[in-house]
Design a protein around this motif. Structure first.
Motif, PDB file in Angstrom:
ATOM      1  N   UNK A  76     111.130  77.421  -1.441  1.00  0.00           N
ATOM      2  CA  UNK A  76     111.254  78.741  -2.045  1.00  0.00           C
ATOM      3  C   UNK A  76     111.923  78.635  -3.417  1.00  0.00           C
ATOM      4  N   UNK A  77     113.004  77.860  -3.501  1.00  0.00           N
ATOM      5  CA  UNK A  77     113.711  77.700  -4.777  1.00  0.00           C
ATOM      6  C   UNK A  77     112.857  76.945  -5.790  1.00  0.00           C
ATOM      7  N   UNK A  78     112.110  75.957  -5.321  1.00  0.00           N
ATOM      8  CA  UNK A  78     111.208  75.221  -6.204  1.00  0.00           C
ATOM      9  C   UNK A  78     110.171  76.166  -6.817  1.00  0.00           C
ATOM     10  N   UNK A  79     109.568  77.002  -5.976  1.00  0.00           N
ATOM     11  CA  UNK A  79     108.580  77.964  -6.463  1.00  0.00           C
ATOM     12  C   UNK A  79     109.256  78.941  -7.425  1.00  0.00           C
ATOM     13  N   UNK A  94     112.962  90.292 -18.007  1.00  0.00           N
ATOM     14  CA  UNK A  94     112.738  88.865 -18.226  1.00  0.00           C
ATOM     15  C   UNK A  94     114.036  88.061 -18.231  1.00  0.00           C
ATOM     16  N   UNK A  95     115.109  88.663 -18.729  1.00  0.00           N
ATOM     17  CA  UNK A  95     116.405  87.960 -18.764  1.00  0.00           C
ATOM     18  C   UNK A  95     116.870  87.592 -17.352  1.00  0.00           C
ATOM     19  N   UNK A  96     116.768  88.544 -16.428  1.00  0.00           N
ATOM     20  CA  UNK A  96     117.160  88.271 -15.039  1.00  0.00           C
ATOM     21  C   UNK A  96     116.201  87.290 -14.366  1.00  0.00           C
ATOM     22  N   UNK A  97     114.928  87.374 -14.717  1.00  0.00           N
ATOM     23  CA  UNK A  97     113.962  86.412 -14.186  1.00  0.00           C
ATOM     24  C   UNK A  97     114.343  84.995 -14.619  1.00  0.00           C
ATOM     25  N   UNK A  98     114.658  84.840 -15.902  1.00  0.00           N
ATOM     26  CA  UNK A  98     115.018  83.513 -16.417  1.00  0.00           C
ATOM     27  C   UNK A  98     116.312  82.998 -15.787  1.00  0.00           C
ATOM     28  N   UNK A  99     117.280  83.869 -15.554  1.00  0.00           N
ATOM     29  CA  UNK A  99     118.527  83.450 -14.908  1.00  0.00           C
ATOM     30  C   UNK A  99     118.264  83.030 -13.462  1.00  0.00           C
ATOM     31  N   UNK A 100     117.445  83.801 -12.755  1.00  0.00           N
ATOM     32  CA  UNK A 100     117.106  83.448 -11.370  1.00  0.00           C
ATOM     33  C   UNK A 100     116.366  82.111 -11.336  1.00  0.00           C
ATOM     34  N   UNK A 101     115.456  81.892 -12.271  1.00  0.00           N
ATOM     35  CA  UNK A 101     114.726  80.617 -12.335  1.00  0.00           C
ATOM     36  C   UNK A 101     115.682  79.465 -12.630  1.00  0.00           C
ATOM     37  N   UNK A 102     116.604  79.675 -13.540  1.00  0.00           N
ATOM     38  CA  UNK A 102     117.584  78.641 -13.891  1.00  0.00           C
ATOM     39  C   UNK A 102     118.446  78.275 -12.682  1.00  0.00           C
ATOM     40  N   UNK A 103     118.972  79.291 -12.007  1.00  0.00           N
ATOM     41  CA  UNK A 103     119.786  79.034 -10.819  1.00  0.00           C
ATOM     42  C   UNK A 103     118.969  78.320  -9.739  1.00  0.00           C
ATOM     43  N   UNK A 104     117.745  78.793  -9.518  1.00  0.00           N
ATOM     44  CA  UNK A 104     116.894  78.172  -8.494  1.00  0.00           C
ATOM     45  C   UNK A 104     116.654  76.700  -8.815  1.00  0.00           C
ATOM     46  N   UNK A 105     116.357  76.413 -10.071  1.00  0.00           N
ATOM     47  CA  UNK A 105     116.088  75.028 -10.473  1.00  0.00           C
ATOM     48  C   UNK A 105     117.296  74.122 -10.220  1.00  0.00           C
ATOM     49  N   UNK A 106     118.477  74.638 -10.509  1.00  0.00           N
ATOM     50  CA  UNK A 106     119.689  73.833 -10.362  1.00  0.00           C
ATOM     51  C   UNK A 106     120.202  73.751  -8.933  1.00  0.00           C
ATOM     52  N   UNK A 107     119.690  74.594  -8.054  1.00  0.00           N
ATOM     53  CA  UNK A 107     120.201  74.623  -6.682  1.00  0.00           C
ATOM     54  C   UNK A 107     119.196  74.152  -5.634  1.00  0.00           C
ATOM     55  N   UNK A 108     118.025  73.702  -6.057  1.00  0.00           N
ATOM     56  CA  UNK A 108     116.975  73.326  -5.107  1.00  0.00           C
ATOM     57  C   UNK A 108     117.487  72.406  -3.999  1.00  0.00           C
ATOM     58  N   UNK A 109     118.236  71.397  -4.367  1.00  0.00           N
ATOM     59  CA  UNK A 109     118.686  70.416  -3.379  1.00  0.00           C
ATOM     60  C   UNK A 109     120.174  70.541  -3.056  1.00  0.00           C
ATOM     61  N   UNK A 110     120.775  71.639  -3.445  1.00  0.00           N
ATOM     62  CA  UNK A 110     122.213  71.838  -3.203  1.00  0.00           C
ATOM     63  C   UNK A 110     122.413  72.931  -2.164  1.00  0.00           C
ATOM     64  N   UNK A 111     122.117  72.583  -0.944  1.00  0.00           N
ATOM     65  CA  UNK A 111     122.148  73.553   0.148  1.00  0.00           C
ATOM     66  C   UNK A 111     123.481  74.290   0.234  1.00  0.00           C
TER      67      UNK A 111
END
Length: 159
Positions: A76-79, A94-111
């Motif tokens: 889910x975070x990868x997507x 778009x600003x919130x979308x980009x922040x959510x994408x940034x957080x998701x990218x950095x947390x994919x493997x940090x359960x």
């Protein structure tokens, strides 16, 4: 829920019309292009663009990621990190979308830190509807790929 119904039913109808797992993408593209002739996609055509290329991103990136990592949340975070979720973009900007994408990218493997993204999304009323639907489609395609012949036999109407 038009988007969710569109995305999941296209996979099912494409599967029924397919001649193999690799053919599903082509069938999704054909179905999407036919539907494009008869609907305006509720004025949200860009949201459905993924169908016009046969869910290429899902087949090439999301399904392999899920199969490799075997984690629903990581997938889910990868997507979320890669996909411009139309529902977030249109309702939260778009600003919130980009922040959510940034957080998701950095947390994919940090359960242990997944709650950080959840808190951000909850506090800003972000609901990744499109990304969640793509996760469902990813899981459906994984099941179809692993069990294509068994499932195809169940749908065979020649008997």
């Amino acid at each position: 829920y038009y988007y969710t119904v569109f995305m999941t039913s296209t996979v099912l109808f494409a599967f029924i019309n397919s001649r193999g797992y690799a053919d599903i993408s082509k069938q999704i593209k054909n179905i999407s292009l036919e539907l494009d002739k008869i609907t305006d996609f509720e004025g949200e055509r860009e949201r459905y663009e993924i169908g016009f290329n046969g869910y290429r991103e899902v087949f090439n990136h999301y399904v392999p990621f899920y199969q490799k990592n075997n984690s629903i949340i990581s997938t889910l975070l990868f997507i979320m990190s890669r996909y411009d979720d139309y529902s977030i973009k249109s309702f939260n900007g778009e600003k919130n979308l980009m922040k959510a994408q940034f957080l998701a990218k950095n947390l994919i493997f940090k359960e242990e830190k997944w709650d950080e993204l959840n808190k951000f999304c909850t506090s800003t009323y972000i609901y990744p509807h499109d990304v969640t639907t793509l996760l469902v489609v990813t899981c459906m395609l994984d099941v179809l790929q692993r069990n294509y012949l068994k499932i195809k036999i169940l749908f065979d109407t020649n008997h």
